[in-house]
Design an enzyme around this catalytic site. Sequence first.
Site, PDB file in Angstrom:
ATOM      1  CG  ASN A   7      -1.841   1.156   1.316  1.00  0.00           C
ATOM      2  OD1 ASN A   7      -1.788   2.061   0.473  1.00  0.00           O
ATOM      3  ND2 ASN A   7      -2.697   1.163   2.314  1.00  0.00           N
ATOM      4  NE  ARG A  91      -6.264   2.069   0.016  1.00  0.00           N
ATOM      5  CZ  ARG A  91      -6.103   3.396   0.145  1.00  0.00           C
ATOM      6  NH1 ARG A  91      -4.890   3.912   0.191  1.00  0.00           N
ATOM      7  NH2 ARG A  91      -7.137   4.187   0.251  1.00  0.00           N
ATOM      8  CG  HIS A 180     -12.230   4.680   3.779  1.00  0.00           C
ATOM      9  ND1 HIS A 180     -12.903   5.700   4.421  1.00  0.00           N
ATOM     10  CD2 HIS A 180     -10.914   4.928   3.962  1.00  0.00           C
ATOM     11  CE1 HIS A 180     -12.026   6.523   4.963  1.00  0.00           C
ATOM     12  NE2 HIS A 180     -10.814   6.081   4.692  1.00  0.00           N
ATOM     13  NE  ARG A 241      -9.271  13.647   3.001  1.00  0.00           N
ATOM     14  CZ  ARG A 241      -9.042  12.350   3.201  1.00  0.00           C
ATOM     15  NH1 ARG A 241      -9.927  11.614   3.867  1.00  0.00           N
ATOM     16  NH2 ARG A 241      -7.958  11.780   2.730  1.00  0.00           N
ATOM     17  NE  ARG A 286      -5.193   8.099  20.024  1.00  0.00           N
ATOM     18  CZ  ARG A 286      -4.367   7.255  19.419  1.00  0.00           C
ATOM     19  NH1 ARG A 286      -4.078   6.122  19.981  1.00  0.00           N
ATOM     20  NH2 ARG A 286      -3.820   7.556  18.263  1.00  0.00           N
ATOM     21  N   GLY A 332      -9.936   3.306  13.408  1.00  0.00           N
ATOM     22  CA  GLY A 332      -9.365   3.767  14.677  1.00  0.00           C
ATOM     23  C   GLY A 332     -10.376   4.187  15.734  1.00  0.00           C
ATOM     24  CD  GLU A 385      -8.434  -0.292   4.322  1.00  0.00           C
ATOM     25  OE1 GLU A 385      -8.628   0.420   3.346  1.00  0.00           O
ATOM     26  OE2 GLU A 385      -7.975   0.123   5.392  1.00  0.00           O
TER      27      GLU A 385
END
Length: 398
Positions: A7, A91, A180, A241, A286, A332, A385
């Site tokens: 990837n 990928r 994704h 984003r 986090r 995540g 993935e």
Amino acid sequence: MKILVVNCGSSSLKYQLIDMNDESVIAKGLCERIGIEGSKLTHQPAGKDKYVVENPMPDHTVAIQMVMDALQDKEHGVIENTDEIAAIGHRVLHGGTVYSDSCIVNEDVKRVIRECFDLGPLHNPANLMGIEACEKAMPGKPNVAVWDTAFGMKMPEKAYLYAIPHEYYEKYSIRRYGFHGTSHMFVSGEAIKFGNLDPENAKVIVCHLGNGASVSASIGGKCVDTSMGLTPLEGLIMGTRSGDIDPAVVQFICNKEGKDVNELLNILNKKSGVLGMSGGVSSDFRDIEAAKKEGNHLAEVALDAFIYRVAKYIGAYTAAMNGVDAIAFTAGVGENDKASRKAICEYLGYLGVKIDDEANDVRGKKAVISAEDSKVKVMLIPTNEELAIARDTLALVK
Ligand code: AMP
């Protein structure tokens, strides 16, 4: 049979060597700062110590060669020679409207990846570099392209066409592609199996909530709609984003600040999301949660807005499918953050969604987190993935 999964990002290369007999990871690793000073390979063979090599990596060809050397290293390696690798699965971000099913790379596939550089300016050039580097390092070995847009290419026209003059679709293939895709396909499939749902008709919503975030709706594993668009910028509020905004905002800020469209798109991609909303606290969820706990109002609003946007998409996709059997959280935030999962589900009482707090107290492993009497099964399904890419690669080269 061993499959190498690669990837490539513009300055990074992630890899996993997977033994397809039992789908176990034999080794994995990461090349960082390719083409930049301070390049580093971190190689993690299963059951052995981590091995770090700091060597200049001017390009992806050198990076792949270093990966090959690490895999065959006397002390830290896991294979005798590259003959043990049956094929390489890559990928690849964008195949435009030409390619969506995984395929063995040939000259035409490379031409299409190249033609889609402007649809995936950060990823497609890197993906092609990775393929060409593997061709050089392992001549004659099959390379397989697994497209990140594959899942979204199955959407109906009403979901993928934008309400703009049709000539732009005809001339430039402007449409919703969704990203994704490998994750959404893998997680929706696993959710159907794990939740004992009808493989043909199950209505599943997958919330892939990571630094990049997207939601998809699928029936029987076939995509009905997904939140990312022509590029990954559309949809949810993400780490950096913006997700959905009124396009007129672009023109307004450009005029006020004397910026051009490219500069503003860069801001929407890299300086917005929870990072921008929180007044610059962090793109890491986090840190946002920690700042909220310390009383930072903007961090609290950013987190609330993120959760609210996910809940809105779940509502919209439930309407699009006229129902929902299962909601699966992944990536995540989705896999690790029980508070966000609960907060999202609190919006969904009208659907009969009920979370079991004890079952929701889980991280990173498959679980049903809804209560027995919940009308919708809510699950945590870790994404993988690399395994999905390896499975497609194996199917093509077997
Ligand atoms: P990903 O892009 O899938 O690797 O996800 C990365 C994001 O997951 C980062 O923003 C992390 O802050 C977030 N994340 C990881 N663990 C947790 C956690 N325990 N609570 C909240 N967010 C987390």
